[in-house]
Structure formats: C-alpha cells, structure tokens
Design a protein around this motif. Sequence first.
Motif, PDB file in Angstrom:
ATOM      1  N   ASP A  39      21.657 -19.287  41.165  1.00  0.00           N
ATOM      2  CA  ASP A  39      20.603 -18.729  42.020  1.00  0.00           C
ATOM      3  C   ASP A  39      19.358 -19.609  41.963  1.00  0.00           C
ATOM      4  O   ASP A  39      19.218 -20.450  41.069  1.00  0.00           O
ATOM      5  CB  ASP A  39      20.348 -17.241  41.720  1.00  0.00           C
ATOM      6  CG  ASP A  39      19.566 -16.987  40.451  1.00  0.00           C
ATOM      7  OD1 ASP A  39      18.642 -17.753  40.137  1.00  0.00           O
ATOM      8  OD2 ASP A  39      19.870 -15.992  39.769  1.00  0.00           O
ATOM      9  N   GLY A  97      23.366 -14.771  36.405  1.00  0.00           N
ATOM     10  CA  GLY A  97      23.615 -13.377  36.062  1.00  0.00           C
ATOM     11  C   GLY A  97      24.824 -12.875  36.834  1.00  0.00           C
ATOM     12  O   GLY A  97      25.536 -13.659  37.495  1.00  0.00           O
ATOM     13  N   GLY A  98      25.035 -11.578  36.786  1.00  0.00           N
ATOM     14  CA  GLY A  98      26.194 -10.986  37.468  1.00  0.00           C
ATOM     15  C   GLY A  98      26.219 -11.302  38.950  1.00  0.00           C
ATOM     16  O   GLY A  98      27.298 -11.447  39.539  1.00  0.00           O
ATOM     17  N   SER A  99      25.038 -11.453  39.573  1.00  0.00           N
ATOM     18  CA  SER A  99      25.002 -11.697  41.022  1.00  0.00           C
ATOM     19  C   SER A  99      25.674 -13.029  41.352  1.00  0.00           C
ATOM     20  O   SER A  99      26.517 -13.110  42.250  1.00  0.00           O
ATOM     21  CB  SER A  99      23.548 -11.691  41.518  1.00  0.00           C
ATOM     22  OG  SER A  99      22.958 -10.442  41.254  1.00  0.00           O
ATOM     23  N   ASP A 102      29.534 -12.941  40.313  1.00  0.00           N
ATOM     24  CA  ASP A 102      30.366 -12.149  41.235  1.00  0.00           C
ATOM     25  C   ASP A 102      30.658 -12.920  42.511  1.00  0.00           C
ATOM     26  O   ASP A 102      31.772 -12.874  43.049  1.00  0.00           O
ATOM     27  CB  ASP A 102      29.661 -10.837  41.593  1.00  0.00           C
ATOM     28  CG  ASP A 102      29.834  -9.778  40.511  1.00  0.00           C
ATOM     29  OD1 ASP A 102      30.371 -10.117  39.440  1.00  0.00           O
ATOM     30  OD2 ASP A 102      29.435  -8.630  40.743  1.00  0.00           O
ATOM     31  N   THR A 141      24.203 -16.102  32.318  1.00  0.00           N
ATOM     32  CA  THR A 141      22.881 -16.423  31.787  1.00  0.00           C
ATOM     33  C   THR A 141      22.076 -15.149  31.527  1.00  0.00           C
ATOM     34  O   THR A 141      20.916 -15.220  31.157  1.00  0.00           O
ATOM     35  CB  THR A 141      22.098 -17.330  32.760  1.00  0.00           C
ATOM     36  OG1 THR A 141      21.899 -16.603  33.983  1.00  0.00           O
ATOM     37  CG2 THR A 141      22.831 -18.630  33.038  1.00  0.00           C
ATOM     38  N   THR A 142      22.669 -13.983  31.793  1.00  0.00           N
ATOM     39  CA  THR A 142      22.077 -12.712  31.357  1.00  0.00           C
ATOM     40  C   THR A 142      23.073 -12.085  30.381  1.00  0.00           C
ATOM     41  O   THR A 142      24.257 -12.442  30.379  1.00  0.00           O
ATOM     42  CB  THR A 142      21.861 -11.724  32.528  1.00  0.00           C
ATOM     43  OG1 THR A 142      23.108 -11.467  33.182  1.00  0.00           O
ATOM     44  CG2 THR A 142      20.860 -12.258  33.542  1.00  0.00           C
ATOM     45  N   THR A 150      35.555  -9.715  33.858  1.00  0.00           N
ATOM     46  CA  THR A 150      36.157  -8.665  34.686  1.00  0.00           C
ATOM     47  C   THR A 150      36.777  -9.249  35.950  1.00  0.00           C
ATOM     48  O   THR A 150      36.523 -10.394  36.305  1.00  0.00           O
ATOM     49  CB  THR A 150      35.119  -7.591  35.103  1.00  0.00           C
ATOM     50  OG1 THR A 150      34.235  -8.160  36.081  1.00  0.00           O
ATOM     51  CG2 THR A 150      34.326  -7.084  33.919  1.00  0.00           C
ATOM     52  N   ILE A 152      36.213  -8.015  38.933  1.00  0.00           N
ATOM     53  CA  ILE A 152      35.471  -7.287  39.974  1.00  0.00           C
ATOM     54  C   ILE A 152      34.363  -8.168  40.538  1.00  0.00           C
ATOM     55  O   ILE A 152      33.690  -8.878  39.795  1.00  0.00           O
ATOM     56  CB  ILE A 152      34.771  -6.045  39.357  1.00  0.00           C
ATOM     57  CG1 ILE A 152      35.741  -5.225  38.522  1.00  0.00           C
ATOM     58  CG2 ILE A 152      34.111  -5.190  40.426  1.00  0.00           C
ATOM     59  CD1 ILE A 152      35.023  -4.298  37.543  1.00  0.00           C
ATOM     60  N   LYS A 161      27.204   0.472  47.242  1.00  0.00           N
ATOM     61  CA  LYS A 161      27.859  -0.781  46.854  1.00  0.00           C
ATOM     62  C   LYS A 161      29.360  -0.595  46.928  1.00  0.00           C
ATOM     63  O   LYS A 161      29.860   0.523  46.837  1.00  0.00           O
ATOM     64  CB  LYS A 161      27.476  -1.130  45.418  1.00  0.00           C
ATOM     65  CG  LYS A 161      26.055  -1.627  45.273  1.00  0.00           C
ATOM     66  CD  LYS A 161      25.796  -2.036  43.851  1.00  0.00           C
ATOM     67  CE  LYS A 161      24.528  -2.824  43.729  1.00  0.00           C
ATOM     68  NZ  LYS A 161      24.388  -3.395  42.396  1.00  0.00           N
ATOM     69  N   LEU A 180      21.584 -19.731  26.679  1.00  0.00           N
ATOM     70  CA  LEU A 180      21.231 -19.722  28.104  1.00  0.00           C
ATOM     71  C   LEU A 180      20.461 -18.472  28.498  1.00  0.00           C
ATOM     72  O   LEU A 180      19.967 -18.367  29.620  1.00  0.00           O
ATOM     73  CB  LEU A 180      22.499 -19.844  28.964  1.00  0.00           C
ATOM     74  CG  LEU A 180      23.357 -21.084  28.726  1.00  0.00           C
ATOM     75  CD1 LEU A 180      24.601 -21.054  29.602  1.00  0.00           C
ATOM     76  CD2 LEU A 180      22.559 -22.358  28.986  1.00  0.00           C
ATOM     77  N   SER A 183      15.588 -17.635  28.219  1.00  0.00           N
ATOM     78  CA  SER A 183      14.519 -17.607  29.232  1.00  0.00           C
ATOM     79  C   SER A 183      14.506 -16.319  30.060  1.00  0.00           C
ATOM     80  O   SER A 183      13.671 -16.161  30.943  1.00  0.00           O
ATOM     81  CB  SER A 183      14.689 -18.810  30.168  1.00  0.00           C
ATOM     82  OG  SER A 183      16.010 -18.834  30.672  1.00  0.00           O
TER      83      SER A 183
HETATM   84  P1  NAD Z   1      21.119 -10.915  38.415  1.00  0.00           P
HETATM   85  O1  NAD Z   1      22.232 -11.861  38.363  1.00  0.00           O
HETATM   86  O2  NAD Z   1      20.839 -10.258  39.740  1.00  0.00           O
HETATM   87  O3  NAD Z   1      19.809 -11.618  37.876  1.00  0.00           O
HETATM   88  C1  NAD Z   1      18.587 -10.883  37.800  1.00  0.00           C
HETATM   89  C2  NAD Z   1      17.412 -11.858  37.775  1.00  0.00           C
HETATM   90  O4  NAD Z   1      17.414 -12.542  36.529  1.00  0.00           O
HETATM   91  C3  NAD Z   1      17.490 -12.923  38.868  1.00  0.00           C
HETATM   92  O5  NAD Z   1      16.224 -13.062  39.447  1.00  0.00           O
HETATM   93  C4  NAD Z   1      17.894 -14.185  38.114  1.00  0.00           C
HETATM   94  O6  NAD Z   1      17.371 -15.348  38.713  1.00  0.00           O
HETATM   95  C5  NAD Z   1      17.256 -13.940  36.757  1.00  0.00           C
HETATM   96  N1  NAD Z   1      17.905 -14.653  35.653  1.00  0.00           N
HETATM   97  C6  NAD Z   1      19.219 -14.674  35.340  1.00  0.00           C
HETATM   98  N2  NAD Z   1      19.421 -15.408  34.237  1.00  0.00           N
HETATM   99  C7  NAD Z   1      18.222 -15.885  33.845  1.00  0.00           C
HETATM  100  C8  NAD Z   1      17.775 -16.719  32.787  1.00  0.00           C
HETATM  101  N3  NAD Z   1      18.613 -17.170  31.862  1.00  0.00           N
HETATM  102  N4  NAD Z   1      16.462 -17.001  32.724  1.00  0.00           N
HETATM  103  C9  NAD Z   1      15.577 -16.521  33.631  1.00  0.00           C
HETATM  104  N5  NAD Z   1      15.929 -15.722  34.644  1.00  0.00           N
HETATM  105  C10 NAD Z   1      17.241 -15.408  34.759  1.00  0.00           C
HETATM  106  O7  NAD Z   1      21.268  -9.729  37.338  1.00  0.00           O
HETATM  107  P2  NAD Z   1      22.515  -9.132  36.556  1.00  0.00           P
HETATM  108  O8  NAD Z   1      22.092  -7.812  36.096  1.00  0.00           O
HETATM  109  O9  NAD Z   1      23.039 -10.088  35.577  1.00  0.00           O
HETATM  110  O10 NAD Z   1      23.631  -8.943  37.693  1.00  0.00           O
HETATM  111  C11 NAD Z   1      23.561  -7.864  38.581  1.00  0.00           C
HETATM  112  C12 NAD Z   1      24.733  -7.885  39.541  1.00  0.00           C
HETATM  113  O11 NAD Z   1      25.965  -7.845  38.813  1.00  0.00           O
HETATM  114  C13 NAD Z   1      24.722  -6.662  40.445  1.00  0.00           C
HETATM  115  O12 NAD Z   1      25.093  -7.010  41.766  1.00  0.00           O
HETATM  116  C14 NAD Z   1      25.757  -5.767  39.798  1.00  0.00           C
HETATM  117  O13 NAD Z   1      26.303  -4.822  40.699  1.00  0.00           O
HETATM  118  C15 NAD Z   1      26.769  -6.788  39.335  1.00  0.00           C
HETATM  119  N6  NAD Z   1      27.678  -6.333  38.263  1.00  0.00           N
HETATM  120  C16 NAD Z   1      28.918  -6.875  38.245  1.00  0.00           C
HETATM  121  C17 NAD Z   1      29.836  -6.475  37.276  1.00  0.00           C
HETATM  122  C18 NAD Z   1      31.214  -7.054  37.269  1.00  0.00           C
HETATM  123  O14 NAD Z   1      32.041  -6.672  36.444  1.00  0.00           O
HETATM  124  N7  NAD Z   1      31.513  -7.964  38.138  1.00  0.00           N
HETATM  125  C19 NAD Z   1      29.475  -5.535  36.302  1.00  0.00           C
HETATM  126  C20 NAD Z   1      28.195  -5.010  36.340  1.00  0.00           C
HETATM  127  C21 NAD Z   1      27.301  -5.426  37.322  1.00  0.00           C
END
Ligand code: NAD
Length: 386
Positions: A39, A97-99, A102, A141-142, A150, A152, A161, A180, A183
Amino acid sequence: MSTAKLIFTPLSYTGWGSLSQLIPEVEKHSPKKILVVTDPMLEKIGLTKRVTDPLEKSGYDVTVYTDVVPEPPLAIGEKLVSFTRDGGYDMVVGVGGGSALDLAKLAAVLCVHEGAAADYLNLSGTKQVTQKGLPKILIPTTAGTGSEVTNISVLSLETTKDVVTHDYLLADAAIVDPELTVSVPAKVTAATGIDALTHAVEAYISVNASPVTDGLALQAIRLIGRSIRKAVEDGSNQQARIDMSNGSYIAGLAFFNAGVAGVHALAYPLGGQFHISHGESNAVLLPYVMGYIRKSCQTKMADILNALGGNSNYLSDEEASYKCVEELERIVKDVGIPSTLAGFNIPESALESLTKDGVQQKRILARSPLPLGEVDIRNIYRSAFE
Ligand code: NAD
C-alpha cells in the motif's frame, strides 16, 4: 467421535529477521516477473523497499503495485486482478496489512480465471475457483489479521463485506517478521491487536473448535494478552512486537481451522456501512457479543480468563465468565478503542440496517456456541449503543 479437518499450510517463517528467508523462497519458483502488492503508506515509509531491494539485487524484474486502500472495496480488487492478468507475471509477493495481503492472494489466483472477482464472492458469486494460479508469498506488516495463513480474501461491498475463499488462496510461504511491525502507529497496533485477540477467542469458543485449535487459540490469547498494552504504549518494545506477531500468526492458524463467529458476523456491517476498520469493529463488539453468549461457553470463558492472566481458581465457571467479559472490556479500553457504537458516531437509527446485514452472515454465525438469530443480533447491537 468427530473428525477435525486441519490445514496448517503454508510453509511459514516466524521471528525477528525472518525476512532473510524471502530470496530462498522466491528462488524455489524460478520466477522472472514478480508483482509486489503493497500500500502507498508502506511505500512512503520505505518498508516496501525492504522486500523489493533484495529481489532486485537478485536480478528479478519487479513491479510494485500500490493501489491498495484499507478495507479494500471490490472495485480495487477487480482492478488489481485485471492488472495482474495483463502483466504476464509469474509470482505475486504481498507485503502489508491484511488489506494488501488479501488483494495479493486474490490477484494471484483470479488472474488465471475468467470473469470478474465479483463472480467468485461467497454470498453473491456464481463461479468456483478451479486453479491455483501464481505462486504467492505473503509478508504481514501488521499483527492482526492472520491473512498470511488463511484461504480468505475479504472485500468491502456497499453496505457489508464478503469473501472469496478457496484453499488455492493459501500462500506458498508466509514470512512473519515482527521487525516489519515496529513502525505501526499505536492506533493501528491497538485495532489490529484486538482483531488477532478476537480471532483467538472466537476460534476457542467456536462449535468447530478441536483440541488442536484450542491449544493454538489459548497460546495466542496468552501472547496477545501479555503484550498488547505494551505494544500500543511503546511500539519499539521488541518483545511485545514479537509476541503480537506470533500471537496474530497463531490466532490465524486457529481461526482458519475453527472459524470465527458472532463478533465477526456483526462487525462486517460496521465496516461496510460506517467504514470502521476491521479491528475496531471487532474490538467494540467483542465484550458485548461475549457477554451475550456467555452462558453457552462458561467453562471456555474461564480458560480465556486464565490465559489473559486472570485467575479462575475459587470461582465458579459462571463467575469466571463474567470476569472474562470484564477483562476483555478492560483490554479494549486500555488500548484506547471506544467502548460503544456511539463512540464511533454511529446513530441508533442504524440499528435495523445493521441487524439486516448481520443476519446475512449465516456461514459465520453458524459457528457461535449460542445460535444467534435476528432478535439476538438486534439485542447485541442495541446493547452496544448503551
Ligand atoms: P490494513 O492492511 O488496512 O492497514 C491499516 C493501516 O496500517 C494502513 O494505513 C497501512 O498503510 C498501515 N500499516 C500497515 N503496516 C504498517 C507498518 N508496518 N507501519 C506503518 N503503517 C502500517 O489493516 P489490517 O487490519 O492489517 O487489515 C485489514 C483488512 O484485512 C480488512 O479488509 C479485513 O477485513 C481483512 N482481514 C482479512 C483476514 C483474512 O483472513 N484474510 C482476516 C481478518 C481481516
């Protein structure tokens, strides 16, 4: 006797510095053109380079795709699938992150399928995934979603969703390097950390839980329970980041195999209708859903209390289950997440539309130890307004 089907792929590397395994894993697939899905924020802060630099130094042709937004809408998924189809790539690496993860797995699989991503959605789609697609490596990275383990991919629709799900969406390798996550801002650390905790709690009480997933879920609850506040307070706390990454990964294994339940089912409409992040949606509902279903899983809630560092000795299961709900409430509050729907500026007039969309999540609701129908769902949302 019942049979538990357990899938513990993908091959995973965990631990501080485990990103060093990237190149050996990529080499196994002999790719020429690699698509890195990430991202814009990660690109901006230089985290993406941690992945692309070693790939480029190893001679791979790398394209970085950054058109990823949090909680990605279906249209963003469609665009990436077309981009991947047209680009002639032979491997996808997801970093984020998950976004981002996925979308990376969605693109890796659907780029070899016909039609739109919408056709493959679980609730409204008509087509089935039939091919594995491109090899994919996922690097979170989260510490939250567990998406790296997963099958999914979650996409945001207009008011709720939906998911594309198939075992072909599983990564070929997951690299879970807590370095990772250093930050990640405090607010995101809190929301994603509670997401991981919710995965573990819901996997533990799921009707599909098994002794194997129970062990994973409790260990994830222990790691997250002892470190979530520390990681939010001081993002540079190495041990807290390690615990959170391991906890999120283990919770991912647990919920992928046992499923999530009522909290997630009711959280999806909050994300869809009010664009509240997945982690925060889960966090605000976690104590209310657990309070509502408490009677159906009191012994398990006593175990959760203990895993969170509480003590259920000398308490009846009923008393311990109340304390468990209190402890979950306390954690959500301590990491700074609003404890009511009003705290997210959601008007009470949304009660019916939330209930209507919550009821649709039948596949997820089916894992709740207390069956949750329309009346229950409305009651839970209503209690979360008070
Ligand atoms: P995200 O990926 O949306 O990230 C959230 C924010 O954190 C973003 O602005 C991103 O730029 C920032 N970020 C991420 N890593 C960073 C880092 N190391 N340093 C600084 N900023 C960072 O958040 P998320 O919660 O990880 O993912 C959410 C998505 O995952 C949703 O769409 C959710 O529905 C989905 N999800 C998927 C599964 C699955 O099994 N596939 C499970 C749960 C959730």
